[in-house]
Scaffold this active site. Structure first.
Site, mmCIF file in Angstrom:
data_model
loop_
_atom_site.group_PDB
_atom_site.id
_atom_site.type_symbol
_atom_site.label_atom_id
_atom_site.label_comp_id
_atom_site.label_asym_id
_atom_site.label_seq_id
_atom_site.Cartn_x
_atom_site.Cartn_y
_atom_site.Cartn_z
ATOM 1 N N CYS A 1 29.331 48.567 40.805
ATOM 2 C CA CYS A 1 30.157 49.002 41.922
ATOM 3 C C CYS A 1 29.250 49.232 43.149
ATOM 4 O O CYS A 1 28.513 48.340 43.537
ATOM 5 C CB CYS A 1 30.908 50.256 41.469
ATOM 6 S SG CYS A 1 32.201 50.832 42.526
ATOM 7 N N ASP B 1 39.005 40.757 41.618
ATOM 8 C CA ASP B 1 38.457 41.855 42.423
ATOM 9 C C ASP B 1 38.781 41.639 43.898
ATOM 10 O O ASP B 1 38.853 40.505 44.368
ATOM 11 C CB ASP B 1 36.930 41.924 42.230
ATOM 12 C CG ASP B 1 36.346 43.279 42.569
ATOM 13 O OD1 ASP B 1 37.017 44.062 43.270
ATOM 14 O OD2 ASP B 1 35.209 43.559 42.129
ATOM 15 N N HIS C 1 37.753 44.603 39.233
ATOM 16 C CA HIS C 1 36.590 45.441 39.498
ATOM 17 C C HIS C 1 36.301 46.302 38.254
ATOM 18 O O HIS C 1 37.204 46.652 37.513
ATOM 19 C CB HIS C 1 36.921 46.340 40.690
ATOM 20 C CG HIS C 1 35.744 46.942 41.356
ATOM 21 N ND1 HIS C 1 34.918 46.226 42.184
ATOM 22 C CD2 HIS C 1 35.257 48.194 41.329
ATOM 23 C CE1 HIS C 1 33.962 47.021 42.639
ATOM 24 N NE2 HIS C 1 34.147 48.224 42.131
#
Lengths: 247, 98
Positions: free
Chosen positions: A123, A184, A216
């Site tokens: 992330c 994502d 994600h």
């Protein structure tokens, strides 16, 4: 090779500006020599997912340190400290790089280290991994897991994050592995394509893997975004990549 | 998302946290990964006491947050209609004393 016997503890390390911070350190038992990995935690903080990921890497033979990027913000539950960090605009890229450099030095100082150190992040940590691989001189391998804003909107740049990581790509001096979900939004597939095109144009060593049916954070078993099949394959690629480049 | 993009509001009020009631003077609002609610993204609000750093956190689905905005506005509108001019203390003045 895997190690069922691993040792885990919270240690002190020297971060940016010589400040002492805490880090989770998980390493296989035995004389080694072992390669090292710095695991950069995600925005929510120094939490269970990242700690468990560190143990997984140790299980696979990597002495892994996950330094708390928010150690300057006091004690408390990781989610409370993460919220505090967010409210303050996060940590600056310079401070993060100083902390990662310190964590790398910690690993290389161990008597059973083989001297090679990789960096991995998830992330926001994926973005910070990309930056580390470009800005720090001695990263031996880097894994960017769905790092958002590697290509930053100029309007989103600020004093703490003043430069888009992609602008440092010419300085990337280690192999890069990237894992991304095709569903994502940050990074969206088009952004991943653009990053790949720049890496290719500059002749960098990289491999990108894109997963259908995943968005994600598809490694994170605690979230609805978890995708077991894609995560199993992704972890295998991470381990293989680090073994190849750090062994 | 993975960003530090937030909205902040200066507020005057109280919230009940793990140690009981406390003053809150800041609301931090962001739409990003939650910690607890089983969603990939949520509208998160931290009601914070900037002095003690304590917070009360709420994580809502986007639809829930929009519905909440509508209901808060409706409650304020009806409350104003009933209580306006009833001689209540000035919140700005109270904020300076707490």
């Amino acid at each position: 090779m895997t190690y069922r016997d691993i040792t885990c503890e919270v240690v002190q390390f020297t971060g940016h500006n010589g400040e002492q911070g805490e880090a989770y350190y998980a390493r296989p038992a035995g004389p080694g020599p072992f390669p090292g990995v710095v695991l950069i935690h995600h925005i929510p903080g120094w939490n269970e997912f990242c700690i468990e990921a560190a143990r997984k890497l140790a299980h696979h033979g990597f002495a892994t340190i996950c330094n708390n990027l928010y150690f300057r913000m006091g004690d408390g539950d990781p989610d409370d400290i993460g919220a505090r960090a967010r409210a303050e605009g996060g940590v600056s890229d310079e401070q993060m790089l100083g902390d990662v450099a310190g964590a790398m030095a910690f690993l290389r100082a161990q008597s059973n280290a083989n001297g090679k150190v990789g960096v991995i992040g998830f992330c926001s940590g994926g973005r910070q991994t990309y930056l580390s691989a470009c800005r720090l001189p001695d990263v031996n391998a880097a894994v960017d897991c769905w790092g958002g804003r590697v290509i930053a909107d100029p309007a989103a740049l600020n004093a703490k994050q003043p430069v888009s990581p992609i602008d440092y790509t010419k300085d990337l001096n280690c192999p890069l592995l990237g894992l991304f979900g095709n569903d994502d939004k940050e990074p969206a597939p088009a952004q991943v394509d653009k990053t790949e095109a720049i890496l290719k144009d500059l002749g960098k060593t990289y491999e990108f893997h894109r997963y259908d049916g995943a968005g994600h954070a598809f490694f994170d078993w605690s979230r609805p975004s978890y995708r077991p099949e894609q995560a199993v394959d992704g972890w295998k690629r991470v381990i293989d990549f680090f073994n190849h480049n750090l062994g | 998302m993975c960003s530090y993009i937030t909205e902040k509001a200066s507020i005057f009020g109280s919230a009940k946290g793990r140690d009981g009631w406390m003053r809150v003077d800041t609301a931090v609002i962001y739409y990003d990964h939650p910690v607890h609610v089983p969603l990939d993204h949520a509208l998160n609000i931290d009601f914070v006491d900037s002095r003690s750093k304590a917070r009360v956190a709420v994580e809502l689905s986007a639809d829930s947050a929009r519905e909440l905005v509508r209901r808060i506005q409706a409650a304020l509108d009806s409350g104003d209609a009933i209580h306006l001019g009833s001689g209540e203390a000035d919140p700005q003045q109270l904020a300076r004393t707490m």
